[in-house]
Enzyme design. Structure first.
Site, mmCIF file in Angstrom:
data_model
loop_
_atom_site.group_PDB
_atom_site.id
_atom_site.type_symbol
_atom_site.label_atom_id
_atom_site.label_comp_id
_atom_site.label_asym_id
_atom_site.label_seq_id
_atom_site.Cartn_x
_atom_site.Cartn_y
_atom_site.Cartn_z
ATOM 1 N N LYS A 262 5.956 -4.433 -20.669
ATOM 2 C CA LYS A 262 6.951 -4.715 -19.628
ATOM 3 C C LYS A 262 7.410 -6.166 -19.737
ATOM 4 O O LYS A 262 6.636 -7.018 -20.182
ATOM 5 C CB LYS A 262 6.324 -4.506 -18.244
ATOM 6 C CG LYS A 262 6.131 -3.061 -17.868
ATOM 7 C CD LYS A 262 5.626 -2.930 -16.444
ATOM 8 C CE LYS A 262 5.430 -1.483 -16.055
ATOM 9 N NZ LYS A 262 6.665 -0.688 -16.089
ATOM 10 N N ARG A 336 2.089 9.578 -16.081
ATOM 11 C CA ARG A 336 2.162 11.026 -16.299
ATOM 12 C C ARG A 336 1.025 11.511 -17.191
ATOM 13 O O ARG A 336 0.613 12.653 -17.095
ATOM 14 C CB ARG A 336 3.551 11.377 -16.865
ATOM 15 C CG ARG A 336 3.856 10.772 -18.177
ATOM 16 C CD ARG A 336 5.354 10.805 -18.528
ATOM 17 N NE ARG A 336 6.138 9.824 -17.781
ATOM 18 C CZ ARG A 336 7.451 9.673 -17.894
ATOM 19 N NH1 ARG A 336 8.131 10.451 -18.722
ATOM 20 N NH2 ARG A 336 8.087 8.770 -17.171
HETATM 21 N N1 BES Z 1 4.547 2.164 -12.973
HETATM 22 C C1 BES Z 1 5.791 2.362 -13.625
HETATM 23 C C2 BES Z 1 6.895 2.799 -12.654
HETATM 24 C C3 BES Z 1 7.302 1.802 -11.587
HETATM 25 C C4 BES Z 1 8.362 0.947 -11.835
HETATM 26 C C5 BES Z 1 6.657 1.758 -10.378
HETATM 27 C C6 BES Z 1 8.741 0.048 -10.859
HETATM 28 C C7 BES Z 1 7.031 0.860 -9.414
HETATM 29 C C8 BES Z 1 8.091 0.006 -9.642
HETATM 30 C C9 BES Z 1 5.665 3.438 -14.699
HETATM 31 O O1 BES Z 1 4.433 3.533 -15.309
HETATM 32 C C10 BES Z 1 6.665 3.115 -15.747
HETATM 33 O O2 BES Z 1 6.526 2.093 -16.348
HETATM 34 N N2 BES Z 1 7.649 3.982 -15.946
HETATM 35 C C11 BES Z 1 8.678 3.775 -16.891
HETATM 36 C C12 BES Z 1 8.961 5.088 -17.579
HETATM 37 C C13 BES Z 1 9.815 4.957 -18.787
HETATM 38 C C14 BES Z 1 9.084 4.237 -19.900
HETATM 39 C C15 BES Z 1 10.227 6.344 -19.250
HETATM 40 C C16 BES Z 1 9.923 3.306 -16.136
HETATM 41 O O3 BES Z 1 10.157 3.730 -15.026
HETATM 42 O O4 BES Z 1 10.615 2.430 -16.684
HETATM 43 ZN ZN ZN Z 2 4.221 2.221 -16.983
#
Ligand code: BES
Ligand code: ZN
Ligand code: ZN
Length: 485
Positions: A262, A336
């Site tokens: 991230k 997931r």
């Molecule tokens: N924990 C994150 C989702 C999230 C984002 C929660 C912002 C709270 C605030 C999750 O694990 C994630 O990183 N999801 C990705 C999925 C993508 C790689 C398909 C996302 O939402 O960018």
């Molecule tokens: Zn994530």
């Protein structure tokens, strides 16, 4: 500020202390003469003539020591309106100058017999703060004393509110803890301590998970120096041995994204990536405290998504507990993977009436719904409607989003049975839900709540003052109360 609420058997009358008194929607104070002396009464009456009577609360500074707060009970208030009124009252009386208020229950005239219970519940929920790591401790307590003989909540309803507050606050505490403190090892230890509430706790550590074949969950945690866990919490409150209600939560204690790292900005928010699991824990604690006459099970997957020489790579293929193989195209779509194993395990082991999972799963759901509604995805219209209605009633709202076989197709992998992200783009929250649905093997009624926008509130909401909200605890408690007790 911590709040102490005490009930006193003292009769109401005139008092020299700060008082909260109740009036009707027009601020008619004629009924309050027995609680105010003559000069106070006429002073208030005069000011009322010049005031905006549409407000919910009006405050009268009688002298440097005494303040009167009039709370207007508007017509046709719903339970959630009364909770909000309690929260508004907290904000009003939580001031630096005064630290003791008398609430006069005799002055309440409401058709809702539990008016005071809902009011105090809202007040309590709004007063929560997480100040554990401030070394300078605040010593002030707001003391509230309820006087009067009428309109007090029954012992049973007091217990229900207290259980719900404790469950919600427990969830908020877990979410508020930083990643260096509440890592999976510490989290599992805290869950073991819930045995004292009467929950049956089973902790599956890395070795047990390996034997069970939960490689989707284990893969996410393999880059962390901490352990990975699946923890089950059972509450058996029904007389008969009936199938339990099952609640499953994503417990990613910190989500760096892994090798699909991230960006630095807001990565710190990922300490709340275990909020789904915290809601499940808070709910189970609440059910146990109030000894709900149902059978329920909570299942949480606890991991930390880190980068290291041992972390999983984009392109890795793992075998899930279901037997299906997963190609991991993005290590940041980790929630997931944890849920996949937890869902199949829950369905197989407990044969529940339904499964509801909660997860801060996708940023995309925040794009769709912001911080007003959680996303709801379900294979069952009845369960879906029950959750929607509970949400409207308790004001933890959910909005149903689509599932469809055409979205499902996007998750087919060239090299494995399923891939963990779709490359076509768009519908990120739905494709995540489609992925989860593949791990419900026996058509159990299932609903997925994507709470990424709801778990944490930067600016505060009606019943929280900013920070962890505990979203889900009250929603699911309401669902249980309305439909399964
Ligand atoms: N924990 C994150 C989702 C999230 C984002 C929660 C912002 C709270 C605030 C999750 O694990 C994630 O990183 N999801 C990705 C999925 C993508 C790689 C398909 C996302 O939402 O960018
Ligand atoms: Zn994530
Ligand atoms: Zn995550």
């Amino acid at each position: 500020m911590s709040v102490k609420i005490n009930y006193s058997n003292n009769k109401t009358g005139k008092s020299s202390l700060n008082q909260v008194l109740f009036v009707n929607e027009k601020f008619n104070i004629n009924g309050l003469q027995k609680h105010l002396n003559k000069s106070e009464f006429s002073y208030i009456k005069d000011i009322l003539k010049k005031n905006d009577l549409k407000k919910n609360l009006l405050t009268f500074e009688l002298n440097s020591k005494k303040e009167i707060v009039l709370v207007s009970i508007k017509n046709n208030l719903k339970n959630s309106d009364i909770e909000n009124l309690g929260a508004e009252l907290f904000v009003r009386i939580n001031n630096v100058k005064k630290n003791e208020y008398i609430i006069n229950s005799d002055s309440i005239s409401s058709k809702n017999v539990n008016f005071l219970g809902f009011l105090l519940h809202g007040l309590k929920l709004k007063s929560y703060e997480f100040k554990k790591y401030k070394t300078k401790k605040e010593t002030k307590t707001l003391s509230i004393i309820i006087v009067g003989t009428k309109n007090k909540p029954s012992a049973q309803s007091q217990l229900k509110f207290k259980a719900l507050e404790e469950g919600t606050f427990y969830a908020r505490d877990l979410v508020s803890e930083p990643g260096n403190i509440l890592h999976p090892d510490e989290y599992a230890k805290r869950l073991a301590s819930l045995r004292k509430d009467g929950l049956k706790i089973n902790i599956y550590d890395k070795n047990k998970l390996k034997k069970l074949g939960m490689h989707a969950l284990l893969g996410v945690g393999q880059g962390s120096v901490r352990g990975s866990y699946l923890v089950t919490m059972e509450w058996n409150g029904a007389k008969k041995k009936s199938r339990p209600l099952a609640f499953v939560g994503k417990g990613v204690c910190f989500d760096t994204g892994g090798y699909s790292l991230k960006p630095a900005k807001f990565m710190e928010d990922m300490t709340y990536d275990m909020a789904g699991s915290a809601a499940v824990v808070g709910l189970m604690k609440n059910l146990a405290i109030r000894k709900a006459k149902i059978n329920a099970v909570g299942v949480v997957g606890l991991v930390e998504n880190m980068v290291s020489g041992n972390a999983q790579r984009p392109g890795d293929i793992v075998k899930s507990y279901s037997g299906k193989t997963i190609e991991i195209l993005n290590t940041d779509a980790e929630g997931r993977l944890v849920l996949a194993d937890a869902l199949t395990f829950t369905e197989k082991k407990f044969k529940p009436k339904f499964i509801i999972d909660l997860a801060t799963l996708t940023g995309a759901i925040i794009v769709c719904l912001g911080s007003e509604y959680a996303g709801l995805f379900s294979n069952d219209d009845n369960l879906s409607n029950q959750i929607f209605n509970a949400g409207e009633n308790i004001q933890e709202k959910v909005w149903r989003m689509p599932l469809h076989k055409n979205y499902d197709k996007l998750m087919n992998s060239k090299n494995a049975d399923v891939q963990n992200i779709n490359y076509v783009g768009g519908a990120g929250s739905t494709t995540a839900a489609q992925f989860l649905q593949r791990f419900i093997i026996n058509k159990t009624p299932w609903a997925h709540l994507d709470i990424a926008g709801m778990a944490f509130s930067k600016y505060g909401g009606a019943l929280n003052s900013g920070g962890a909200t505990g979203f889900g605890v009250r929603l699911l408690n309401q669902l249980v109360e309305e439909n399964y007790e």
